[in-house]
Design a protein around this motif. Sequence first.
Motif, PDB file in Angstrom:
ATOM      1  N   TYR A  91     -18.705  25.514   3.395  1.00 15.71           N
ATOM      2  CA  TYR A  91     -19.459  24.333   3.838  1.00 15.71           C
ATOM      3  C   TYR A  91     -20.798  24.255   3.112  1.00 15.71           C
ATOM      4  O   TYR A  91     -21.205  23.195   2.622  1.00 15.71           O
ATOM      5  N   GLN A  92     -21.484  25.395   3.004  1.00 12.33           N
ATOM      6  CA  GLN A  92     -22.775  25.415   2.327  1.00 12.33           C
ATOM      7  C   GLN A  92     -22.627  25.082   0.846  1.00 12.33           C
ATOM      8  O   GLN A  92     -23.376  24.263   0.299  1.00 12.33           O
ATOM      9  N   LEU A  93     -21.640  25.709   0.182  1.00 15.66           N
ATOM     10  CA  LEU A  93     -21.437  25.430  -1.241  1.00 15.66           C
ATOM     11  C   LEU A  93     -21.076  23.972  -1.464  1.00 15.66           C
ATOM     12  O   LEU A  93     -21.624  23.307  -2.360  1.00 15.66           O
ATOM     13  N   LEU A  94     -20.174  23.454  -0.642  1.00 15.80           N
ATOM     14  CA  LEU A  94     -19.749  22.065  -0.785  1.00 15.80           C
ATOM     15  C   LEU A  94     -20.926  21.105  -0.631  1.00 15.80           C
ATOM     16  O   LEU A  94     -21.020  20.097  -1.346  1.00 15.80           O
ATOM     17  N   PHE A  96     -10.952  30.732  -3.182  1.00 16.17           N
ATOM     18  CA  PHE A  96     -12.006  31.712  -3.461  1.00 16.17           C
ATOM     19  C   PHE A  96     -12.250  32.704  -2.333  1.00 16.17           C
ATOM     20  O   PHE A  96     -13.144  33.550  -2.432  1.00 16.17           O
ATOM     21  N   GLY A  97     -11.462  32.575  -1.240  1.00 17.75           N
ATOM     22  CA  GLY A  97     -11.632  33.492  -0.128  1.00 17.75           C
ATOM     23  C   GLY A  97     -12.910  33.287   0.652  1.00 17.75           C
ATOM     24  O   GLY A  97     -13.366  34.202   1.361  1.00 17.75           O
ATOM     25  N   LEU A  98     -13.507  32.105   0.556  1.00 18.58           N
ATOM     26  CA  LEU A  98     -14.750  31.823   1.280  1.00 18.58           C
ATOM     27  C   LEU A  98     -14.458  31.537   2.744  1.00 18.58           C
ATOM     28  O   LEU A  98     -13.474  30.869   3.079  1.00 18.58           O
ATOM     29  N   LEU A 139     -18.455  23.961 -11.951  1.00 21.02           N
ATOM     30  CA  LEU A 139     -19.383  24.553 -10.990  1.00 21.02           C
ATOM     31  C   LEU A 139     -18.725  25.641 -10.147  1.00 21.02           C
ATOM     32  O   LEU A 139     -19.390  26.243  -9.297  1.00 21.02           O
ATOM     33  N   LEU A 140     -17.433  25.891 -10.383  1.00 22.53           N
ATOM     34  CA  LEU A 140     -16.675  26.828  -9.558  1.00 22.53           C
ATOM     35  C   LEU A 140     -16.194  28.014 -10.400  1.00 22.53           C
ATOM     36  O   LEU A 140     -16.092  27.908 -11.629  1.00 22.53           O
ATOM     37  N   PRO A 141     -15.877  29.129  -9.756  1.00 23.31           N
ATOM     38  CA  PRO A 141     -15.307  30.247 -10.504  1.00 23.31           C
ATOM     39  C   PRO A 141     -13.956  29.857 -11.106  1.00 23.31           C
ATOM     40  O   PRO A 141     -13.230  29.030 -10.542  1.00 23.31           O
ATOM     41  N   PRO A 142     -13.590  30.415 -12.258  1.00 24.63           N
ATOM     42  CA  PRO A 142     -12.262  30.147 -12.817  1.00 24.63           C
ATOM     43  C   PRO A 142     -11.181  30.548 -11.815  1.00 24.63           C
ATOM     44  O   PRO A 142     -11.277  31.583 -11.159  1.00 24.63           O
ATOM     45  N   THR A 143     -10.179  29.699 -11.691  1.00 26.24           N
ATOM     46  CA  THR A 143      -9.109  29.993 -10.741  1.00 26.24           C
ATOM     47  C   THR A 143      -7.841  29.285 -11.161  1.00 26.24           C
ATOM     48  O   THR A 143      -7.880  28.323 -11.948  1.00 26.24           O
ATOM     49  N   GLN A 144      -6.710  29.769 -10.666  1.00 27.76           N
ATOM     50  CA  GLN A 144      -5.417  29.143 -10.917  1.00 27.76           C
ATOM     51  C   GLN A 144      -5.044  28.303  -9.696  1.00 27.76           C
ATOM     52  O   GLN A 144      -4.600  28.838  -8.677  1.00 27.76           O
ATOM     53  N   VAL A 145      -5.275  27.011  -9.764  1.00 29.00           N
ATOM     54  CA  VAL A 145      -4.945  26.120  -8.660  1.00 29.00           C
ATOM     55  C   VAL A 145      -3.430  25.934  -8.614  1.00 29.00           C
ATOM     56  O   VAL A 145      -2.812  25.549  -9.613  1.00 29.00           O
ATOM     57  N   TYR A 146      -2.826  26.226  -7.458  1.00 25.92           N
ATOM     58  CA  TYR A 146      -1.373  26.144  -7.309  1.00 25.92           C
ATOM     59  C   TYR A 146      -0.666  26.817  -8.486  1.00 25.92           C
ATOM     60  O   TYR A 146       0.292  26.278  -9.063  1.00 25.92           O
ATOM     61  N   GLY A 147      -1.160  27.988  -8.861  1.00 25.23           N
ATOM     62  CA  GLY A 147      -0.521  28.761  -9.921  1.00 25.23           C
ATOM     63  C   GLY A 147      -0.710  28.200 -11.311  1.00 25.23           C
ATOM     64  O   GLY A 147       0.010  28.582 -12.237  1.00 25.23           O
ATOM     65  N   GLY A 148      -1.689  27.318 -11.497  1.00 24.92           N
ATOM     66  CA  GLY A 148      -1.939  26.747 -12.816  1.00 24.92           C
ATOM     67  C   GLY A 148      -0.957  25.663 -13.215  1.00 24.92           C
ATOM     68  O   GLY A 148      -0.789  25.371 -14.405  1.00 24.92           O
ATOM     69  N   ILE A 149      -0.335  25.007 -12.231  1.00 27.75           N
ATOM     70  CA  ILE A 149       0.708  24.040 -12.556  1.00 27.75           C
ATOM     71  C   ILE A 149       0.159  22.804 -13.260  1.00 27.75           C
ATOM     72  O   ILE A 149       0.850  22.185 -14.083  1.00 27.75           O
ATOM     73  N   TRP A 205      -9.736  24.228   1.180  1.00 32.75           N
ATOM     74  CA  TRP A 205      -9.247  24.522  -0.170  1.00 32.75           C
ATOM     75  C   TRP A 205     -10.104  25.613  -0.824  1.00 32.75           C
ATOM     76  O   TRP A 205      -9.590  26.509  -1.480  1.00 32.75           O
ATOM     77  N   PHE A 206     -11.427  25.546  -0.617  1.00 34.03           N
ATOM     78  CA  PHE A 206     -12.304  26.600  -1.124  1.00 34.03           C
ATOM     79  C   PHE A 206     -11.922  27.955  -0.526  1.00 34.03           C
ATOM     80  O   PHE A 206     -11.982  28.989  -1.198  1.00 34.03           O
TER      81      PHE A 206
END
Length: 335
Positions: A282-285, A274-276, A311-321, A269-270
């Motif tokens: 794995y390291q961040l988690l 976030f393109g990781l 703790l994570l960058p702002p993001t739109q999970v599943y398009g912000g649903i 999912w990360f």
Amino acid sequence: MDILEFTPKPDQYAWTFGGAAPTHRIKPGTVLRLWSDDAFCGRLRNITDLPSASLDSRYLNPQTGPFYVEGAEPGDTLVLHFIDMTPARSWGASATIPFFGGLTGTDRTATLQEPLPERTWIYQVDSARKTVTFEAQASELSLELPMAPMLGTVGVAPALGEVRSSLVPDMFGGNMDTPEMRPGATCYLGVNVEGALFSVGDGHYRQGEGESCGTAVEGAMNTTLAVELIKGGAPVWPRIEDDDHLMVIGSSRPLEDAWRISQVDMVLWFGELFGLDRLDAYQLLSQISLAPLANVVDTNFSAMTKVAKSLLPPTQVYGGIHRHLRELAATLSPH
């Protein structure tokens, strides 16, 4: 907005994920107001009602549904946003059941010990105070506990034509028994069959993480939820989002494999969010994840990986649903 109210009759209950005909066809965007029976079908009402005499193990965890979602195809993502859960009875029940639970020998963890004694507890519900009351049976202790409604079972039909008992948690969701399946949460499930065929049930008025003895404060529930559909993007394992956290549930035995599943899916999912690459994820988690238990008593155990959005960058999970559905929920009048 379509709103559907449904209270199933006992002969309309589903006892499996997969293999049951849909009770309704609904469109994405529908709001459902549902009643579901408790895991015991209301058969434990007094402390004298013991499981061995009152319950039929073939008919536990009755499901409301399944619902056929128009346009849902394998590989899509079913979105269920839980708006409200309200006890439908003035009491809930819990019990110790022979050779079932986290602190006894079972058919999977075989020992020569005798079964723990059967006992049933009845919790009185105070809707005004939003509490349930624990009353000890071998002493005078009585405790008023905060109500924390949740659903133990949320799932879709499995893949490959499988039919699974409503007691089972797996990739399709099912009997995950996580306290995080509560009002304000959005659950994402991968669609395996045309129409998704999802159902819900197993209301709990409150439950500790792990569901140690195998039963929560089991109770009939009135649930309001919104249904949406995302084309494609199906998660492998159930994912949950609320205002503050991202969560993944893995189900397996032994328990560490359930934990590993949830960790791996969060790594993936990360990558999506976030393109990781896998090692960076794995390291961040490793530094930010929490690992609440869901259940350690069902046919598969369920473990969660939980990460704070802060703790994570702002993001739109599943398009912000999730945010969209939270805003929708705020416009609905109470039932």
